[in-house]
Motif scaffolding. Structure first.
Motif, PDB file in Angstrom:
ATOM      1  N   MET A   1      -8.930   3.029   3.392  1.00 54.79           N
ATOM      2  CA  MET A   1      -8.448   3.069   2.012  1.00 54.79           C
ATOM      3  C   MET A   1      -7.971   4.462   1.626  1.00 54.79           C
ATOM      4  O   MET A   1      -6.952   4.636   0.988  1.00 54.79           O
ATOM      5  CB  MET A   1      -9.543   2.599   1.060  1.00 54.79           C
ATOM      6  N   ALA A   2      -8.751   5.519   2.061  1.00 55.19           N
ATOM      7  CA  ALA A   2      -8.370   6.897   1.734  1.00 55.19           C
ATOM      8  C   ALA A   2      -7.018   7.230   2.333  1.00 55.19           C
ATOM      9  O   ALA A   2      -6.189   7.882   1.722  1.00 55.19           O
ATOM     10  CB  ALA A   2      -9.437   7.864   2.237  1.00 55.19           C
ATOM     11  N   ARG A   3      -6.802   6.746   3.580  1.00 57.07           N
ATOM     12  CA  ARG A   3      -5.518   7.008   4.228  1.00 57.07           C
ATOM     13  C   ARG A   3      -4.387   6.359   3.460  1.00 57.07           C
ATOM     14  O   ARG A   3      -3.314   6.945   3.269  1.00 57.07           O
ATOM     15  CB  ARG A   3      -5.560   6.482   5.657  1.00 57.07           C
ATOM     16  N   ARG A   4      -4.592   5.141   2.995  1.00 64.35           N
ATOM     17  CA  ARG A   4      -3.564   4.465   2.221  1.00 64.35           C
ATOM     18  C   ARG A   4      -3.286   5.227   0.931  1.00 64.35           C
ATOM     19  O   ARG A   4      -2.128   5.358   0.520  1.00 64.35           O
ATOM     20  CB  ARG A   4      -4.003   3.034   1.909  1.00 64.35           C
ATOM     21  N   THR A   5      -4.316   5.743   0.292  1.00 65.36           N
ATOM     22  CA  THR A   5      -4.142   6.507  -0.932  1.00 65.36           C
ATOM     23  C   THR A   5      -3.315   7.757  -0.675  1.00 65.36           C
ATOM     24  O   THR A   5      -2.438   8.118  -1.463  1.00 65.36           O
ATOM     25  CB  THR A   5      -5.517   6.905  -1.516  1.00 65.36           C
ATOM     26  N   LYS A   6      -3.566   8.420   0.440  1.00 64.68           N
ATOM     27  CA  LYS A   6      -2.797   9.607   0.806  1.00 64.68           C
ATOM     28  C   LYS A   6      -1.332   9.252   1.025  1.00 64.68           C
ATOM     29  O   LYS A   6      -0.417   9.964   0.596  1.00 64.68           O
ATOM     30  CB  LYS A   6      -3.387  10.232   2.066  1.00 64.68           C
ATOM     31  N   GLU A   7      -1.094   8.133   1.677  1.00 65.92           N
ATOM     32  CA  GLU A   7       0.279   7.685   1.917  1.00 65.92           C
ATOM     33  C   GLU A   7       0.981   7.342   0.605  1.00 65.92           C
ATOM     34  O   GLU A   7       2.162   7.639   0.417  1.00 65.92           O
ATOM     35  CB  GLU A   7       0.273   6.486   2.855  1.00 65.92           C
ATOM     36  N   GLU A   8       0.245   6.715  -0.301  1.00 65.59           N
ATOM     37  CA  GLU A   8       0.830   6.373  -1.602  1.00 65.59           C
ATOM     38  C   GLU A   8       1.162   7.637  -2.392  1.00 65.59           C
ATOM     39  O   GLU A   8       2.201   7.704  -3.067  1.00 65.59           O
ATOM     40  CB  GLU A   8      -0.134   5.492  -2.386  1.00 65.59           C
TER      41      GLU A   8
END
Length: 215
Positions: A1-8
């Motif tokens: 989830m953290a990785r997705r947040t960084k990508e967003e």
């Protein structure tokens, strides 16, 4: 989830930069606020301020995203391991000028820098940085020319600082002419000729030699 947040977050940052390019180009830098950019991007002002403290910081990031790779290319010209620094410098400058015609994003950035940016008080940090960038750019070109002199590709007495200043002025002039009257300047044809003519001048012109020391 953290990785997705960084990508967003990165996607939002890219959206802001893309929108800034478009709105600065359409309205000019002075007539564009962070609120204008937020509205055009479909974001809140808070989203803008999450990524950028002010318009100066946003403007700098927008320019860096497109132009920093050129600094890396210029570094190859003063690498002592480069066998043909003069040809390398020539190819980089010609490529840069021609790419402005082929690459819409680079053309937009150059247009903003040369024609759509007013030197107002609130942009003083960017003005100061531009002066530093110009000086550093000339220094990089000079180092490439110094490397060419060291490899006997240019005269030993060449004033490489004067030559680098001349090259910078030539590049800016060609870009300005293209942006204001592109129908009268075919960069793909003229850029190689102009740069080759400039290099011939460095080889032959007494005015480009270092001045003799006073008696």
């Amino acid at each position: 989830m953290a990785r997705r947040t960084k990508e967003e977050a990165q996607a939002t940052r890219s959206l802001i930069l893309d929108t800034a390019e478009r709105t600065f180009s359409e309205n000019g830098v002075s007539h564009t606020s962070l609120s204008d950019i937020a509205v055009a991007a479909g974001l809140t002002r808070g989203a803008i301020y999450w990524h950028f403290k002010n318009k100066c910081e946003l403007f700098s990031a927008m320019v860096d995203r497109e132009l920093l790779p050129l600094d890396e290319l210029l570094a190859t010209t003063f690498d002592t391991r480069e066998a043909d620094p003069l040809q390398r410098l020539r190819d980089i400058i010609v490529g840069c000028l021609c790419d402005m015609m082929r690459n819409p994003r680079r053309r937009t950035i150059v247009e903003i820098l040369l024609l759509k940016w007013e030197h107002t008080k609130d942009m003083q940090p960017v003005i100061d940085r531009k002066q530093v960038n110009v000086r550093q750019g000339i220094e990089r070109m000079q180092r490439g020319l110094d490397n060419a002199v060291a490899k006997a590709q240019l005269p030993a007495a060449l004033d490489t600082h004067r030559a680098a200043q001349f090259l910078h002025a030539l590049i800016v002039g060609v870009m300005s002419d293209y942006l204001t009257a592109s129908e009268h300047l075919d960069i793909l044809v003229e850029a190689p000729r102009l740069i080759d003519g400039y290099l011939d001048m460095l080889r032959l012109s007494p005015a480009m030699r270092r001045s003799a020391a006073p008696a």
